[in-house]
Each structure stands twice: as C-alpha cells, then as structure tokens.
Write an enzyme that holds these catalytic residues in place. Structure first.
Site, PDB file in Angstrom:
ATOM      1  N   ASP A   1      27.911  18.572 -34.315  1.00  0.00           N
ATOM      2  CA  ASP A   1      28.358  18.835 -35.406  1.00  0.00           C
ATOM      3  C   ASP A   1      30.115  18.943 -35.206  1.00  0.00           C
ATOM      4  O   ASP A   1      30.406  18.392 -34.456  1.00  0.00           O
ATOM      5  CB  ASP A   1      27.713  20.285 -35.369  1.00  0.00           C
ATOM      6  CG  ASP A   1      28.157  20.919 -36.560  1.00  0.00           C
ATOM      7  OD1 ASP A   1      28.036  20.166 -37.624  1.00  0.00           O
ATOM      8  OD2 ASP A   1      27.886  22.524 -37.249  1.00  0.00           O
TER       9      ASP A   1
ATOM     10  N   GLU B   1      33.362  14.963 -37.957  1.00  0.00           N
ATOM     11  CA  GLU B   1      33.951  13.811 -39.002  1.00  0.00           C
ATOM     12  C   GLU B   1      35.161  13.433 -38.307  1.00  0.00           C
ATOM     13  O   GLU B   1      35.559  12.245 -38.993  1.00  0.00           O
ATOM     14  CB  GLU B   1      34.010  14.808 -40.103  1.00  0.00           C
ATOM     15  CG  GLU B   1      32.716  14.959 -40.591  1.00  0.00           C
ATOM     16  CD  GLU B   1      31.722  16.106 -40.310  1.00  0.00           C
ATOM     17  OE1 GLU B   1      32.261  16.724 -39.485  1.00  0.00           O
ATOM     18  OE2 GLU B   1      30.198  16.208 -40.466  1.00  0.00           O
TER      19      GLU B   1
ATOM     20  N   ASP C   1      25.029  20.135 -44.560  1.00  0.00           N
ATOM     21  CA  ASP C   1      25.117  22.045 -45.070  1.00  0.00           C
ATOM     22  C   ASP C   1      24.380  21.293 -46.921  1.00  0.00           C
ATOM     23  O   ASP C   1      24.970  21.750 -47.161  1.00  0.00           O
ATOM     24  CB  ASP C   1      26.177  22.828 -45.046  1.00  0.00           C
ATOM     25  CG  ASP C   1      26.701  22.907 -43.149  1.00  0.00           C
ATOM     26  OD1 ASP C   1      25.665  23.120 -42.622  1.00  0.00           O
ATOM     27  OD2 ASP C   1      27.827  23.010 -43.260  1.00  0.00           O
TER      28      ASP C   1
HETATM   29  C1  GLC Z   1      28.165  23.558 -39.978  1.00  0.00           C
HETATM   30  C2  GLC Z   1      27.025  22.761 -39.864  1.00  0.00           C
HETATM   31  C3  GLC Z   1      25.516  23.558 -39.423  1.00  0.00           C
HETATM   32  C4  GLC Z   1      25.685  25.291 -38.307  1.00  0.00           C
HETATM   33  C5  GLC Z   1      27.177  25.455 -38.282  1.00  0.00           C
HETATM   34  C6  GLC Z   1      27.196  26.305 -37.152  1.00  0.00           C
HETATM   35  O1  GLC Z   1      28.432  24.097 -40.621  1.00  0.00           O
HETATM   36  O2  GLC Z   1      26.617  21.626 -40.308  1.00  0.00           O
HETATM   37  O3  GLC Z   1      24.337  23.340 -39.549  1.00  0.00           O
HETATM   38  O4  GLC Z   1      24.733  26.172 -38.795  1.00  0.00           O
HETATM   39  O5  GLC Z   1      28.018  24.587 -38.718  1.00  0.00           O
HETATM   40  O6  GLC Z   1      27.341  25.499 -36.280  1.00  0.00           O
END
Ligand code: GLC
Length: 796
Positions: free
Chosen positions: A406, A409, A480
């Site tokens: 995650d 980007e 998200d």
């Molecule tokens: C980001 C991710 C989400 C995750 C969060 C905490 O917002 O997109 O899926 O739960 O981070 O790690």
C-alpha cells in the site's frame, strides 16, 4: 519539431526515418503492433512496462511514395509524412488513425484574475491548465469514436470528452468523476469505431495527460512533461485483439493460487490476535466460507515494516499456524516507508547500503508516513529489489501467505516528494518525476519475486499503485473508496476499464472503505463482489463494522448466499484466469468485448460479463427492487434464477428483491461448479459439476475446463488436466448429445466423477456410452452423474 523527411534506412524490423531536425523510428513488433519512437529527452530507451519483447514482424515492405515513407505489414499500412505525421490504414486501405495536422487549440476558460481570487477564497479549487508538455501527439477525432481503458480512472466507461492525468495519486477525498488522476498510471487506451478498434499505449513514465476530445473536439491527444515520444499502435479490429496485443507487450497475469479467488476479509483493526481469532471463528460458526484474513498496519511494532507488535501478537508464528489449521491464509500489509530509527535492522541495512532514495546531494530523503519520519527504498534499483525480495522471507517464514503493498504511489504526509528526489534506477540516475509512476510497480515486482523465492508457490501480492505491466506481479484494488452508492455504481466501469488495461485480477473494497456502510449497500455490494476476481471486504478503522454478519440476519443470509455462490463458481473463475494467462482477457468484461457488432453495448456502465458466459446486471441504486437489463444481440440468455430464456438484442425488466442480483447465462454455456466448502482445500474435490444451458438450434456449446494442484508452478511443466465438453441439441432426432473428453492428462489427482445439470430439459432416457444412466428431475433441472466424461445421449 522534426522537419522534412530526408531519407530512411531499414534495420530488420526497424525503420529509421531521417528528418531535417531529428531521427525517428518505426518498429514492427508484429503485423498488428507498431512502435513509434523519437528520442526527445534521452537516447536511452528502457521500458519499465515491456520486458523481453517478442518480435515477430512477418513480411514488411518499405517504400518512398509521393514524399512519404510507406511501411506495409501483413495487417497495416503506415504512411509517414514530414514532421513525423503518421497515418495508419488497415490492409483494405481504410484509414484507421490519422495524426492531426493543425496546432492545439484548447478551449478558453473564461474569467478574470479577480474572479479567480474570490472563487479560490471560497474554497474552489481552480487550476489553470499550463502547457507543460514536452512531448505531445494529436490524433484526428472522429464523431463516431468511443474511448476505453486508462486503468482505474473514475467516471463512466466511455472516456470521450474527458481529460485525465497519469500521476499516481493518493487522495483520500471521496473519489468522484472530476478526479483526473488516481492511484494507477496505465497510459493505454482503446478507440473503437464500429467494427474497428485499436489501442494506443504511450510508454512514458513521467506525468502524462490524455485528452480525449475535451480541449477541442477536432482531435484527441496524449503527451508528457518529459521523456521520449514512445508509443505503440495496437490494431484489433476486435477490442479483444487489442487487449490481447497490449498484454502481449506488457504481460498477462500469471495463474494465481486457487485460494486467492476465495472470499477475503479485511479491516483496519483486526488486532490484537484475539480479535483476529474472533473473526476467524465467526465465519466458521456462521457457515460463511472465507479463505483469507488480513492484517493492516496495526499488527506492526510502531508501523515498522517486517516487524510484529509483540503485545498484540506475542507469537505470530503460532497464531498464523492456528489460523492455517482452520483453513485461513493471512495476508499482511507492507508499506514502502521505512521508519527512521537507528537500531531497527531494515533501516540500518538500507542506510548502510544506500538503498534509499536521496536528496539531490545524496543525503537520504525523509518524509512522513505512518511510522513518522521515514525513508523510501529505491525500488527502481535492482539491488534494492533483491534486498526487499529477500525481506519477504521474514513474513513467509512466520506463515504469512501473501503481501499487501500500500501507500506506494508513493504517498507522503509532509507534502509531495520534490521533483529532484534521486533514484538509482539500475545504475542510471533518475529523478522523482520519472520514477514516481513506476515506484509501486517496482515494489510489487520485488515482492512478487521475494515470495516466489521464499515459497516456490505462485505469489499473492496486492498493490494500490501501478504502472503498465504491473499485472505480471500483482493483483490490485481500487484504493480508498467509501461506503457510498455512488462508489458501488462507479466501481463497475472502473473495474471494466482496468480489465481492458491488462489488469485482470482486480477488485474494490466490498462494502466501501471509508464512511459507514448500510445493510442494503453491503447486500448489493457483495452481489457484485461475488463476480469480482479479487473479492475482499475491507473497511477503515473507526467506521462501523461491515463483516457479513455486522448488520441483521437478512444481510447475513444475503452475504452467505453470494459468498457460497462464489465458491461454487471457483472452477469457472479459475478457468478464466488460466485462459487469461495466454490471451490477456479479463474476468470482468464490458459487454462489447464479446458483442462489438451490437453498438447498444458500447456504453453500458452498469452490467458486465464475468468471463464469456455469465452476464451480471447488479442493482447499484439504493431502494431499487427492479432494473432494466440489456441482453446483447447474437445469443439467447437464460435468467439464472427462473431459467426463463430471453432472446438477445432486447431490454427487459428484471425484478430484484434485495437477495436477488440479476444474472443471465448465455445459451450454450457449460459452467463448471465445485461443491461449496468453508475454504479452498478443505476437502479434495473429486466430482466436477457441469451446469448446462442448451445452445440455440444449430449451435454447439463448448467449454474447456482446466485443473491443476491450485498452488505450484508445476502446471508449467505439464502437470494439469484439460477436459473439453460439447453440447448440441439435435432437433429432428429429439435428443441432446454431450461429448466430454480428457484432452490433457498431466495432473494425477483428477476427478473421479462428473455431475451434469441440464437446465430446461426433461429427458426420457440418458445413455452414457452403451449404458443407461439414472437421473433425477426437479423443477426445470435434470441431474445425473457419470464416472468418465465420454459420449452421452439424452433422449427427450
Ligand atoms: C490506506 C489504504 C487502506 C488501509 C490504510 C491503512 O488508506 O488504502 O486500505 O487500510 O491505508 O493501512
């Protein structure tokens, strides 16, 4: 920019064209895939998306005609004029794609400086378009064109009239149509005009823009702030063939482990271990199948990647083993940001070996993410990827089954990374402007390779950021989203366009990540999720619970029903993934992929095909208990619930109370089914069920089913079985013939029996080979079993 043509010179499949001011080249990759290139920023040419390019140009001729260079392949004619203007024709001479000769004339945004200031004061975000593009190509617009692809962009299926930006962006505001950039940068789109489709893939990792007739309806364009002119024309004429060509270049998704297609449950807050155990037990207790549980950032020690919070998980290996014994695979999140913390081994190793991206003076670059001050591994550097890959073993040795990447980007809390943050990029220094869009791509690649080395099994990686080609390493989710009906509705075109952009294995956070889900929204979302390759319910910390049982008994029953349907369909989905590995066709398909001749399918945003045989028309509006469904022309369709047959090429109204998702099966389909289990591998599957929907008169329904061990790479050495089935209704003789054959026998643990379900048929007798077979009729279904597929006659 180029000037007049001076001459050309051919080197095998490449034609170098000398212009007055600079050279350009045309490379024939295949008769249908042509690369156009001119070095603008650098002579160096390394694609981040295209690895091991297979060149197979066929016969190519080059001539100089009327001052133009004319290149002919077996499928296309390319005419190049002065200024590197390119016109492309099909073999019959029809013009497919022409460069626009005029100069760009964007529409004017009216308003005075004063007005702007006032509007900005009220909070309006107004951005004046600056012409920052160093590379740009303009193509002539045609009124009848439709545009698709471009990865995960918001909005509708058809991108005509819109403008998008490729710059991987983590924007936590609710995603809406006006977002120009999203988490992924897939600079590829498809244009369609009736029977003719082609794709344009602009392989440039810098910030790029795609304007599909918004700034001026006379042209569409793509360009970038830096880098080279480097794009591929990928001819169809079928959209299917364009997708096939694009994945020929950038790769297909390798066949995943079977369990990854099972149901997955996630939430930011499944800690401490007691909570994880509670969730695990609830699924089994409530008879809702589930294969995967996730741990989000709170399992770590102070958000330090590759560590565990020992208070929450005193013995993670033991916990994961206990869950494994109940059939659960645990996937843990790993973000790129490495906490700045002396004594923390990952930080120390990274610092010592210069594995982090730096300021331009060489000092490691620091920004803030979850752990506080953090450093960014230089993933574009192969050495760093090796290190990161080796780190995966820390997780897999503990029993982790897959890794969730995650924030890649890369995201940052302390303002964006400056343009001049430096990366090593395999020995060739590059700045953040060039590396930003491939950061997540290379992180996924490292993760994929690490899991493969550590386990020898097919890796399961899930990533948020992507570039073209990431599909080779990772599945993706759309980031998200929120528990909004609008986001359920928008997820359909997003997933369909992702599929056209090479990303087969994708999904959304079922139920929505941010905001609070409702019972009705979850009920409708799970109905879509059941057909989405990545089927993961995920929600944010502090939102209301949204596990299948979090609302009332009715919602729980609906979740159970659709999750169980998903488990029945596992062999069907696995077959699509297997075929996809060679043809690149996604699981979630827009209708036009199979019905390009039917232009009523071109802008259907709220229906999709799951593979070729199942049409899903979900309810995506609160309160709706019926909807209009378009059934594409050329096939008849059978309502999955009532078994009523409908001719294609018509709109019909389907009543859909909360527990019904409108589903239609194409006539002639043979759908493989598995018995429902609590999780993949709970019991060996000895019997394959084939759910048969008779073909229309004169047609033959055929299907090929694939079977292997569901986890290893042995299938690449031939350890798999292929079963081919045909079904034909033989009208005058009043009988149905079913033919089954084992086409390939390489996997020892094959099926020992085959169960057939014949829909809408009432037989008088069934004969397999020479023997008559007993059968049962209930309602509109006839059911019988045989040991070997063989030849079967069903007498009516
Ligand atoms: C980001 C991710 C989400 C995750 C969060 C905490 O917002 O997109 O899926 O739960 O981070 O790690």
């Amino acid at each position: 920019m180029f000037g007049e043509i001076r001459g050309y010179n051919r080197q095998a499949n490449k034609i170098i064209i000398e212009f007055e001011r600079r050279n350009a080249s045309i490379e024939i990759v295949t008769p249908s895939i042509i690369n156009f290139f001119a070095s603008i920023a650098s002579e160096r040419r390394v694609s981040k998306a295209v690895e091991n390019l297979r060149v197979d140009p066929g016969a190519v001729s080059v001539d100089r005609v009327d001052g133009k260079i004319v290149v002919k392949t077996e499928k296309l004619k390319i005419a190049v004029s002065d200024e590197f203007f390119v016109d492309i024709y099909d073999a019959a001479g029809n013009l497919l794609c022409a460069d626009y000769r005029g100069s760009a004339e964007p529409f004017v945004r009216r308003g005075s400086g004063e007005g702007l200031d006032v509007a900005a004061e009220e909070g309006h975000k107004l951005e004046l378009e600056k012409n920052r593009l160093k590379v740009r190509v303009l193509k002539k617009m045609d009124e009848e064109l439709f545009f698709y692809g471009l990865g995960d962009k918001t909005g509708h299926l058809n991108k005509k009239g819109y403008h998008y930006k490729m710059w991987n962006t983590d924007n936590p505001d609710p995603h809406v149509e006006s977002f120009e950039a999203m988490y992924k940068s897939i600079p590829f789109f498809i244009t369609l005009k009736k029977k003719q489709a082609f794709g344009l893939f602009f392989d440039n990792t810098f910030e790029s823009v795609f304007d599909l007739g918004k700034e001026n309806s006379n042209y569409y364009s793509f360009g970038a702030v830096d880098g080279n002119l480097n794009y591929y024309f990928i001819y169809g004429p079928a959209v299917k063939e364009v997708v096939n060509g694009y994945t020929y270049l950038t790769g297909t998704t390798p066949l995943p482990q079977l369990w990854t297609l099972g149901y997955q449950q996630c939430r930011w807050s499944y800690t401490p271990e007691e909570r994880l155990h509670e969730i695990a037990a609830a699924f089994r207790e409530k008879d809702i199948p589930c294969d995967v549980l996730y741990l989000d950032i709170d399992y770590m020690d102070g958000y330090r990647v590759f560590t565990w919070d020992k208070k929450k998980f005193p013995d993670p290996k033991k916990t994961l083993k206990e869950l494994k014994d109940q059939g659960y695979k645990v996937v843990t999140i790993i973000d790129p940001g490495v906490k700045k913390d002396r004594g923390y081994p990952i930080y120390d190793q990274g610092l010592k070996n210069r594995y982090f991206a730096t300021e331009k003076d060489g000092v490691p670059y620091v920004n803030r993410v979850w752990p506080g001050d953090s450093l960014y591994p230089d993933f574009p550097n192969g050495e760093v990827r090796k290190w990161w890959a080796a780190n995966q073993k820390i997780m897999t040795d503990t029993g982790v089954a897959g890794i969730w990447n995650d924030m890649n980007e890369p995201a940052s809390f302390n303002g964006p990374l400056p343009d001049d943050v430096a990366f090593n990029n395999d020995g060739v220094p590059a700045d953040h402007r060039e590396m930003h869009n491939v950061y997540g791509h290379y992180m996924s690649k490292a993760t994929y390779e690490g899991i493969k080395q550590a386990t020898g099994k097919r890796p399961f990686v899930i990533t948020r950021a992507c570039y073209a080609g990431t599909q080779k390493y990772s599945t993706v989710w759309t980031g998200d989203n929120q528990s909004l009906w609008e986001h359920l509705r928008m997820s359909l075109p997003m997933l369909m366009n992702l599929g056209l952009s090479g990303v087969t294995f994708c999904g959304t956070d079922v139920g929505g990540f941010g905001f609070d889900c409702t019972a009705e929204l979850l009920s409708r979302w799970v109905q879509v999720g059941a057909f989405t390759p990545l089927f993961r319910n995920h929600s944010s910390i502090f939102t209301r619970d949204q596990e299948p049982w979090a609302f009332d008994k009715e919602t729980e029953a609906i979740n159970r029903k659709y999750i169980k349907l998903r488990y029945k369909l596992l062999p069907y989905l696995y077959d699509i993934m297997h075929e996809e590995e060679s043809n690149g066709l996604p699981v979630i398909r827009l209708l036009l992929l199979h019905y390009q001749n039917d232009d009523k399918t071109y802008e259907i945003n709220d229906e999709f095909l799951c593979g070729e045989n199942i049409l899903v028309a979900p309810i995506v509006e609160q309160g709706d208990k019926a909807r209009m469904v378009y059934l594409p022309e050329g096939d008849a369709w059978i309502d999955y619930w009532t078994k009523q047959t409908f001719e294609g090429g018509q709109y019909t109204i389907k009543e859909a109370p909360l527990d019904i998702c409108p589903i239609y099966i194409k006539a002639g389909s043979i759908v493989p089914l598995y018995p429902v289990q609590n999780y993949v591998g709970e019991n060996p599957v000895k019997q394959l069920t084939l759910d048969i929907y008779l073909p229309e008169k004169g047609k033959i329904g055929s299907y090929v089913h694939y079977q292997d061990d569901g986890e290893s790479f042995d299938y690449r050495k031939g350890a798999y079985n292929l079963y081919a089935f045909d079904v034909q209704a033989d009208e005058p003789a009043k009988r149905i013939r079913i033919k089954g054959e084992k086409k390939h026998a390489g996997y020892g643990k094959g099926y020992t029996s085959f169960k057939f379900i014949l829909n809408n048929v009432e037989p008088s007798a069934i004969i397999a080979g020479e023997t008559s077979v007993s059968f049962e009729v209930s309602g509109n279904r006839t059911v019988f079993s045989v040991q070997e597929p063989g030849d079967i006659i069903v007498r009516l």
